[in-house]
Design an enzyme around this catalytic site. Structure first.
Site, PDB file in Angstrom:
ATOM      1  N   TYR A 123      59.172  82.811  30.514  1.00 44.48           N
ATOM      2  CA  TYR A 123      57.646  83.302  30.347  1.00 44.48           C
ATOM      3  C   TYR A 123      57.810  84.907  30.355  1.00 44.48           C
ATOM      4  CZ  TYR A 123      56.049  78.942  32.548  1.00 44.48           C
ATOM      5  OH  TYR A 123      55.668  77.701  32.820  1.00 44.48           O
ATOM      6  N   ASP A 203      66.434  68.131  36.940  1.00 43.80           N
ATOM      7  CA  ASP A 203      66.077  66.661  36.363  1.00 43.80           C
ATOM      8  C   ASP A 203      66.156  65.492  37.393  1.00 43.80           C
ATOM      9  OD1 ASP A 203      68.476  67.543  36.105  1.00 43.80           O
ATOM     10  OD2 ASP A 203      68.935  66.109  34.265  1.00 43.80           O
ATOM     11  N   ASP A 227      56.811  75.929  37.781  1.00 45.64           N
ATOM     12  CA  ASP A 227      55.561  75.717  37.177  1.00 45.64           C
ATOM     13  C   ASP A 227      55.489  74.015  37.457  1.00 45.64           C
ATOM     14  OD1 ASP A 227      53.137  75.761  35.828  1.00 45.64           O
ATOM     15  OD2 ASP A 227      53.813  76.638  34.020  1.00 45.64           O
TER      16      ASP A 227
END
Ligand code: NAD
Length: 333
Positions: A123, A203, A227
């Protein structure tokens, strides 16, 4: 009297902010609101999506309550949410996900906290095209930002009597960037022997959160994973309509729901105001108004349990304003 900057936001933002303001008023806590604009609304009114006055107001009041902002996808101006977090160095994004009886969800008794690093990672906004057919985004991870977010997570865990901190990473593949985040996490964790510490690859974490969320408590992670996994956590407890968040820095804090501006429902009195109202409760706690925060959270729980005044996403037929009023009435008692 508290001074707070109010940004009503774009899309359905003004509708849910109105509902939250009614609930805050019902607590009797006196707040002097300083209205400011950002996002699409600001672009229309002031010709810029993040006016200098908005930043000045937030720097002055040091507390903001904000509806969601619309960010154009693919092109147009960069995310103003990301810009606000970086400008004010709001390095913590705190996202609680809690079950409420009466809400149809996969699990009951979920009480998870995602602590998301809020200033760097993918980001950082460093991306460019490489010729016509390739693009490159740079993932930035620094030791100082990694250490301070993990330290915040442990301090929060200690203060709020959380049993365990899980650091989430992908250091098996991103050996340097996530490797540095993990290294920083391990060194900070060593200073908190009273709190259990564990590591999960992102994951695997996603799958485990779906299969056995009760195994987890507080999770700390870089920006992008935070996020995504915080939306997953919201999904575990009934959806985005119930998910509040806080952006916190050393100087100031900005409170906003996890969800976006849901522009397709703008002006329809349709979306769920609960995430915004629970966000207001987080803000009250930050202001030291613990009793008002408790009353808001109890009122939300009661309205959800009774199941009579719910918005469409919770299976009801009530509008935004009606659900907000029902919660405000419970706060008033
Ligand atoms: P969104 O969160 O607005 O909507 C995703 C889905 O959830 C939609 O189906 C929507 O109708 C539903 N939803 C969202 N909020 C709800 C609520 N309160 N009650 C019931 N249903 C709700 O996400 P999106 O569609 O990906 O994004 C729309 C815009 O919001 C984009 O411009 C995006 O950049 C922006 N956005 C802003 C923020 C923020 O301001 N912090 C966060 C996320 C997205």
């Amino acid at each position: 009297m508290h001074q707070v900057t109010l940004i009503r936001g774009d899309g359905t933002g003004p509708e849910i902010v109105d509902a939250a303001l009614n609930v805050i008023e019902a607590t009797g806590v006196k707040i002097n609101w300083e209205e400011a604009v950002a996002g699409e609304t600001a672009l229309e009114k002031c010709g810029t999506a993040l006016p200098e006055e908005t930043l000045l107001s937030l720097r002055k009041t040091r507390v903001g309550l904000k509806g969601p902002l619309t960010t154009p996808i693919g092109s147009g101006f960069r995310s103003i949410n990301v810009a606000l977090r970086r400008e004010l160095d709001l390095y913590v994004n705190l996202r609680p996900a809690k079950s409420y009886p009466g809400v149809n969800s996969l699990y009951q008794d979920i009480d998870l906290i995602v602590v998301r690093e809020n200033t760097e990672d993918l980001y950082s906004g460093v991306e460019h095209r490489v010729g016509a057919d390739a693009a490159e985004s740079i993932k930035i991870i620094t030791r100082s930002a990694s250490e301070r977010i993990v330290r915040y997570a442990f301090e929060y865990a200690r203060r709020e009597s959380r049993r365990k901190v899980t650091v989430v990473h992908k250091a098996n593949i991103l050996k340097l960037s996530d490797g540095l985040f993990l290294e920083a996490a391990r060194s900070v964790a060593a200073g908190y022997p009273d709190i259990e510490f564990e590591e999960r690859i992102v994951d695997n974490m996603a799958m485990q959160l779906v299969q056995k969320p009760h195994f987890y408590d507080l999770m700390v992670m870089p920006n992008l994973y935070g996020d995504i996994l915080s939306d997953l956590c919201a999904g575990l407890v009934g959806g985005l309509g119930l998910a509040p968040s806080a952006n916190i820095g050393d100087e100031s804090a900005l409170f906003e729901p996890v969800h976006g501006s849901a522009p397709k429902y703008r002006g329809q009195d349709k979306v769920n105001p609960t995430a915004m109202i629970l966000t207001a409760a987080l803000m009250m706690r930050h202001l030291g108004e613990e009793d008002a925060a408790d009353r808001i959270e109890r009122a939300v729980a009661e309205v959800l349990r009774e199941g009579e005044t719910l918005t469409y996403d919770l299976g009801g037929e009530a509008g935004t304003a009606a659900m907000g009023r029902a919660i405000a009435e419970k706060v008033q008692g």
